[in-house]
Structures are given as structure tokens and as C-alpha cells.
Design an enzyme around this catalytic site. Structure first.
Site, PDB file in Angstrom:
ATOM      1  N   SER A  19       0.825  -1.217   0.000  1.00 59.26           N
ATOM      2  CA  SER A  19       0.000   0.000   0.000  1.00 59.26           C
ATOM      3  C   SER A  19       0.855   1.261   0.000  1.00 59.26           C
ATOM      4  O   SER A  19       1.891   1.313   0.664  1.00 59.26           O
ATOM      5  CB  SER A  19      -0.865   0.055   1.260  1.00 59.26           C
ATOM      6  OG  SER A  19      -1.836  -0.957   1.262  1.00 59.26           O
ATOM      7  N   GLN A  40      -8.960  -1.655   8.684  1.00 52.85           N
ATOM      8  CA  GLN A  40     -10.383  -1.537   8.366  1.00 52.85           C
ATOM      9  C   GLN A  40     -11.246  -2.560   9.088  1.00 52.85           C
ATOM     10  O   GLN A  40     -12.368  -2.252   9.484  1.00 52.85           O
ATOM     11  CB  GLN A  40     -10.600  -1.665   6.848  1.00 52.85           C
ATOM     12  CG  GLN A  40     -12.018  -1.317   6.430  1.00 52.85           C
ATOM     13  CD  GLN A  40     -12.366  -1.815   5.039  1.00 52.85           C
ATOM     14  OE1 GLN A  40     -11.517  -2.327   4.316  1.00 52.85           O
ATOM     15  NE2 GLN A  40     -13.617  -1.674   4.657  1.00 52.85           N
ATOM     16  N   VAL A  65     -14.193   3.779   7.952  1.00 53.38           N
ATOM     17  CA  VAL A  65     -14.469   5.205   7.705  1.00 53.38           C
ATOM     18  C   VAL A  65     -15.928   5.515   7.359  1.00 53.38           C
ATOM     19  O   VAL A  65     -16.326   6.672   7.397  1.00 53.38           O
ATOM     20  CB  VAL A  65     -13.558   5.792   6.597  1.00 53.38           C
ATOM     21  CG1 VAL A  65     -12.100   5.800   7.035  1.00 53.38           C
ATOM     22  CG2 VAL A  65     -13.758   5.060   5.275  1.00 53.38           C
ATOM     23  N   VAL A  92      -7.525   6.133   1.385  1.00 51.52           N
ATOM     24  CA  VAL A  92      -8.666   5.224   1.370  1.00 51.52           C
ATOM     25  C   VAL A  92      -9.470   5.400   0.078  1.00 51.52           C
ATOM     26  O   VAL A  92      -9.787   6.534  -0.282  1.00 51.52           O
ATOM     27  CB  VAL A  92      -9.601   5.536   2.566  1.00 51.52           C
ATOM     28  CG1 VAL A  92     -10.806   4.609   2.578  1.00 51.52           C
ATOM     29  CG2 VAL A  92      -8.847   5.458   3.889  1.00 51.52           C
ATOM     30  N   ALA A  95     -14.488   1.412  -4.880  1.00 49.85           N
ATOM     31  CA  ALA A  95     -15.696   1.346  -5.700  1.00 49.85           C
ATOM     32  C   ALA A  95     -15.927  -0.135  -5.988  1.00 49.85           C
ATOM     33  O   ALA A  95     -14.958  -0.889  -6.103  1.00 49.85           O
ATOM     34  CB  ALA A  95     -15.516   2.120  -6.995  1.00 49.85           C
ATOM     35  N   TYR A 158     -11.565   3.685 -15.140  1.00 51.10           N
ATOM     36  CA  TYR A 158     -11.535   4.280 -13.795  1.00 51.10           C
ATOM     37  C   TYR A 158     -12.962   4.682 -13.390  1.00 51.10           C
ATOM     38  O   TYR A 158     -13.314   4.714 -12.215  1.00 51.10           O
ATOM     39  CB  TYR A 158     -10.567   5.468 -13.736  1.00 51.10           C
ATOM     40  CG  TYR A 158     -10.104   5.803 -12.338  1.00 51.10           C
ATOM     41  CD1 TYR A 158      -9.432   4.871 -11.556  1.00 51.10           C
ATOM     42  CD2 TYR A 158     -10.351   7.060 -11.788  1.00 51.10           C
ATOM     43  CE1 TYR A 158      -9.007   5.169 -10.272  1.00 51.10           C
ATOM     44  CE2 TYR A 158      -9.923   7.377 -10.503  1.00 51.10           C
ATOM     45  CZ  TYR A 158      -9.256   6.422  -9.751  1.00 51.10           C
ATOM     46  OH  TYR A 158      -8.845   6.731  -8.473  1.00 51.10           O
ATOM     47  N   LYS A 165     -12.847  10.923  -7.008  1.00 50.09           N
ATOM     48  CA  LYS A 165     -11.564  11.605  -6.739  1.00 50.09           C
ATOM     49  C   LYS A 165     -11.682  13.113  -6.992  1.00 50.09           C
ATOM     50  O   LYS A 165     -11.031  13.907  -6.307  1.00 50.09           O
ATOM     51  CB  LYS A 165     -10.436  11.000  -7.579  1.00 50.09           C
ATOM     52  CG  LYS A 165      -9.997   9.604  -7.148  1.00 50.09           C
ATOM     53  CD  LYS A 165      -9.361   9.577  -5.755  1.00 50.09           C
ATOM     54  CE  LYS A 165      -8.584   8.278  -5.525  1.00 50.09           C
ATOM     55  NZ  LYS A 165      -8.130   8.148  -4.113  1.00 50.09           N
ATOM     56  N   THR A 196      -0.341  -1.956  -6.560  1.00 51.38           N
ATOM     57  CA  THR A 196      -0.668  -2.270  -5.167  1.00 51.38           C
ATOM     58  C   THR A 196      -1.838  -3.247  -5.170  1.00 51.38           C
ATOM     59  O   THR A 196      -2.340  -3.627  -6.233  1.00 51.38           O
ATOM     60  CB  THR A 196      -1.080  -0.996  -4.392  1.00 51.38           C
ATOM     61  OG1 THR A 196      -2.297  -0.493  -4.960  1.00 51.38           O
ATOM     62  CG2 THR A 196      -0.006   0.076  -4.458  1.00 51.38           C
ATOM     63  N   LEU A 197      -2.286  -3.617  -3.967  1.00 51.62           N
ATOM     64  CA  LEU A 197      -3.449  -4.503  -3.857  1.00 51.62           C
ATOM     65  C   LEU A 197      -4.672  -3.854  -4.508  1.00 51.62           C
ATOM     66  O   LEU A 197      -5.466  -4.517  -5.181  1.00 51.62           O
ATOM     67  CB  LEU A 197      -3.714  -4.792  -2.379  1.00 51.62           C
ATOM     68  CG  LEU A 197      -4.677  -5.930  -2.047  1.00 51.62           C
ATOM     69  CD1 LEU A 197      -4.142  -7.258  -2.561  1.00 51.62           C
ATOM     70  CD2 LEU A 197      -4.898  -6.011  -0.552  1.00 51.62           C
ATOM     71  N   ALA A 198      -4.798  -2.524  -4.331  1.00 48.90           N
ATOM     72  CA  ALA A 198      -5.929  -1.790  -4.902  1.00 48.90           C
ATOM     73  C   ALA A 198      -5.934  -1.871  -6.427  1.00 48.90           C
ATOM     74  O   ALA A 198      -6.977  -1.738  -7.068  1.00 48.90           O
ATOM     75  CB  ALA A 198      -5.908  -0.336  -4.446  1.00 48.90           C
TER      76      ALA A 198
HETATM   77  O1  0WE Z   1      -7.721   4.762  -7.056  1.00 46.98           O
HETATM   78  C1  0WE Z   1      -7.278   3.745  -7.557  1.00 46.98           C
HETATM   79  C2  0WE Z   1      -7.934   2.415  -7.320  1.00 46.98           C
HETATM   80  C3  0WE Z   1      -8.864   2.395  -6.157  1.00 46.98           C
HETATM   81  C4  0WE Z   1      -9.776   1.194  -6.121  1.00 46.98           C
HETATM   82  C5  0WE Z   1      -9.350  -0.093  -6.410  1.00 46.98           C
HETATM   83  C6  0WE Z   1     -10.241  -1.144  -6.333  1.00 46.98           C
HETATM   84  C7  0WE Z   1      -9.867  -2.556  -6.693  1.00 46.98           C
HETATM   85  C8  0WE Z   1     -10.728  -3.570  -5.963  1.00 46.98           C
HETATM   86  C9  0WE Z   1     -11.077   1.399  -5.788  1.00 46.98           C
HETATM   87  N1  0WE Z   1     -11.969   0.395  -5.703  1.00 46.98           N
HETATM   88  C10 0WE Z   1     -11.561  -0.870  -5.961  1.00 46.98           C
HETATM   89  N2  0WE Z   1     -12.503  -1.870  -5.870  1.00 46.98           N
HETATM   90  C11 0WE Z   1     -12.164  -3.181  -5.908  1.00 46.98           C
HETATM   91  O2  0WE Z   1     -13.049  -4.050  -5.844  1.00 46.98           O
HETATM   92  N3  0WE Z   1      -6.182   3.844  -8.371  1.00 46.98           N
HETATM   93  C12 0WE Z   1      -5.613   5.138  -8.643  1.00 46.98           C
HETATM   94  C13 0WE Z   1      -5.562   2.680  -9.028  1.00 46.98           C
HETATM   95  C14 0WE Z   1      -6.258   2.469 -10.325  1.00 46.98           C
HETATM   96  O3  0WE Z   1      -7.416   1.819 -10.399  1.00 46.98           O
HETATM   97  C15 0WE Z   1      -7.833   1.833 -11.715  1.00 46.98           C
HETATM   98  C16 0WE Z   1      -6.901   2.515 -12.480  1.00 46.98           C
HETATM   99  C17 0WE Z   1      -5.887   2.947 -11.598  1.00 46.98           C
HETATM  100  C18 0WE Z   1      -4.677   3.736 -11.945  1.00 46.98           C
HETATM  101  C19 0WE Z   1      -8.966   1.295 -12.299  1.00 46.98           C
HETATM  102  C20 0WE Z   1      -9.163   1.439 -13.666  1.00 46.98           C
HETATM  103  C21 0WE Z   1      -8.249   2.129 -14.423  1.00 46.98           C
HETATM  104  C22 0WE Z   1      -7.099   2.681 -13.851  1.00 46.98           C
END
Ligand code: 0WE
Length: 256
Positions: A19, A40, A65, A92, A95, A158, A165, A196-198
Site C-alpha cells: 500500500s 479496516q 471510515v 482510502v 468502488a 476508472y 476523486k 498495489t493490492l488496490a
Molecule cells: O484509485 C485507484 C484504485 C482504487 C480502487 C481499487 C479497487 C480494486 C478492488 C477502488 N476500488 C476498488 N474496488 C475493488 O473491488 N487507483 C488510482 C488505481 C487504479 O485503479 C484503476 C486505475 C488505476 C490507476 C482502475 C481502472 C483504471 C485505472
């Protein structure tokens, strides 16, 4: 003496050792900050505690949160150990996975939009409110949140995270305006993509990293450590006149 010696930092948003929030915790500890981390839920407690051990954190506290009672408990937990707070890092975002792929118009349900805005944007203000009295007692306090270029441009897949954001960045500016008279600064880092994991499980992420590395002025991707160094700067007195700012840490990609 480190850049953050004598400063107390709460870091919210560690989900794994990869992270950005974990990199920020590491860099802040290296600069002498005293840390508390949040997790969390029970599933993440041990993972965060391990990272907390590695950075010498004073405590790891639970924090969901989207739950006001949890934020109240966090506030009480902090106040039990610290009489002030100088740094709050908000890292944090969420979606629903199915809303992060495909056509925008088809992927964005009302529910996905509500969740994305609540978790990823409103939570900054909720945390600021929950920690406000401690921040007022801290010296030259600084709040920091993490954003992404999708707030400013329509980035494929995104989707609803883009508006969330954008809302987060606007909230950052409103908080900067509101808390500035109390000496509290509020800024955001708009980070380039990092694995990252996200980011795992996001379709086409590898292709995106490749495109980013080819197009960015520095012709490479960024490292979590580079986001962390900028975070140290924005939360130190080195940035004493900077507030309401979105600092891009993206190898220059936003400029081209
Ligand atoms: O803000 C982000 C990602 C945040 C995020 C990631 C997830 C993955 C797992 C929010 N919600 C979820 N929900 C899940 O179930 N980023 C800046 C990284 C990111 O995510 C993308 C990107 C980028 C860069 C998604 C699509 C396209 C580009």
C-alpha cells in the site's frame, strides 16, 4: 534529527505491505515521526499490526471510515494516547469491482456511485472532523490525501472513481480553506499508477503501466517510495506555505 521528529502521525488506509499508505508510514518513521495506524476490519488487523511493528507504531486502531461510531471510537483511542496530532494521512478508496470496468454509462449504478463517493471522498472530511480537536492541539498540523489523474481526465475503466476523486480534491480545498486559519494545512498527492493490492484485479492495469512508462516525461513508472517522500515533504514544515494543493507524483505524465 529527522524532518518529522516530534510529529505525531495517524495513517489510515493500509491494506497490505505494498500500500502507498505503508510506504508513507515507513518514510515518516524514518524521518522520526511517531505513528499510529488503522485497520479496516479483523481480516486486516494482523497484516497492519505486522507493518506497525516494522515501523515502531505506538498502536494499531480499528477504523471503518463509513461508520460514525467507529470514527468516534478512533477519536477516543487517539486521545487516550496522544494530547495532539500533527499529521493525518488519508489513503482510502473503494468502488465496487464491477463498476471499474467497461463503458462508464453502463457500469455506474446509483449504489456504486454512492459507495465510491462515501468511502473515497466523504471519508476525508469525516476523519478530519473526528480528529479536529486533536489537530488543533498539534503544532502546524498537516492533512494529506491521495488522488489520481482520473479526477481531472476521463481515464478508461476508472469510471465512477474519477468523479469520486474529483469530489475528494474539492473537499481537500474546502478543508484547506476552513482549517487554514487554525494553522492546519490540507493537500493531496496525485500519484501515478503503482501495482498495489488496490490495483490488482483491475483489467488492463499492466498495459496501463506500460503506456504510462512509455509516455511519461521521465519514461518510467513511479515507486511507492517516491510518493512517500513527497508525503513527508507535504507533512513537514518544509512545505509550510503549501495548502489546498494537488501535487502530481507521476513522472510528469499529467503534463503531456
Ligand atoms: O484509485 C485507484 C484504485 C482504487 C480502487 C481499487 C479497487 C480494486 C478492488 C477502488 N476500488 C476498488 N474496488 C475493488 O473491488 N487507483 C488510482 C488505481 C487504479 O485503479 C484503476 C486505475 C488505476 C490507476 C482502475 C481502472 C483504471 C485505472
Amino acid at each position: 534529527m529527522g524532518l518529522l521528529t516530534g510529529r505525531r502521525a495517524l495513517i489510515v488506509g493500509i491494506a497490505s505491505e505494498r500500500s502507498l499508505a505503508a510506504a508513507i508510514a515507513t518514510a515518516m518513521a524514518e524521518e522520526g515521526a511517531e505513528l499510529m495506524l488503522t485497520y479496516q476490519n479483523e481480516r486486516l488487523r494482523e497484516r497492519v499490526a505486522t507493518i506497525g511493528g516494522a515501523v515502531g507504531a505506538k498502536a494499531c486502531l480499528p477504523c471503518e471510515v463509513t461508520d460514525e461510531a467507529s470514527l468516534q471510537a478512533l477519536s477516543a483511542g487517539l486521545a487516550a494516547q496522544w494530547d495532539g496530532l500533527e499529521i493525518l494521512v488519508h489513503a482510502v478508496a473503494f468502488a465496487p469491482a464491477e463498476s471499474l470496468r467497461g463503458r462508464y454509462i453502463e457500469s455506474v449504478s446509483r449504489e456504486a456511485s454512492t459507495v465510491a463517493h462515501d468511502v473515497s471522498s466523504y471519508s476525508l472530511t469525516a476523519l478530519a472532523r473526528a480528529t479536529h480537536s486533536l489537530l488543533r492541539k498539534g503544532r502546524d498540523a498537516a492533512l494529506l490525501t491521495l488522488s489520481y489523474l482520473g479526477a481531472e481526465r476521463a481515464v478508461p475503466n476508472y469510471n465512477i472513481m474519477g468523479p469520486a476523486k474529483a469530489s475528494l480534491e474539492a473537499s481537500m480545498r474546502y478543508l484547506a480553506a476552513d482549517l487554514g486559519p487554525e494553522g492546519i494545512r490540507v493537500n493531496a498527492i496525485s500519484a501515478g499508477p503503482v501495482k498495489t493490492l488496490a490495483a490488482s484485479g483491475i483489467s488492463g492495469f499492466r498495459t496501463m503501466l506500460q503506456h504510462h512508462a512509455e509516455q511519461a516525461p521521465l519514461r518510467r513508472n513511479i515507486e511507492a517510495r517516491e510518493v512517500a517522500q513527497a508525503a513527508v515533504f507535504l507533512c513537514s514544515t518544509r512545505s509550510s506555505a503549501i495548502t489546498g494543493e494537488v501535487l502530481h507524483v507521476d513522472a510528469g505524465y499529467h503534463a503531456v
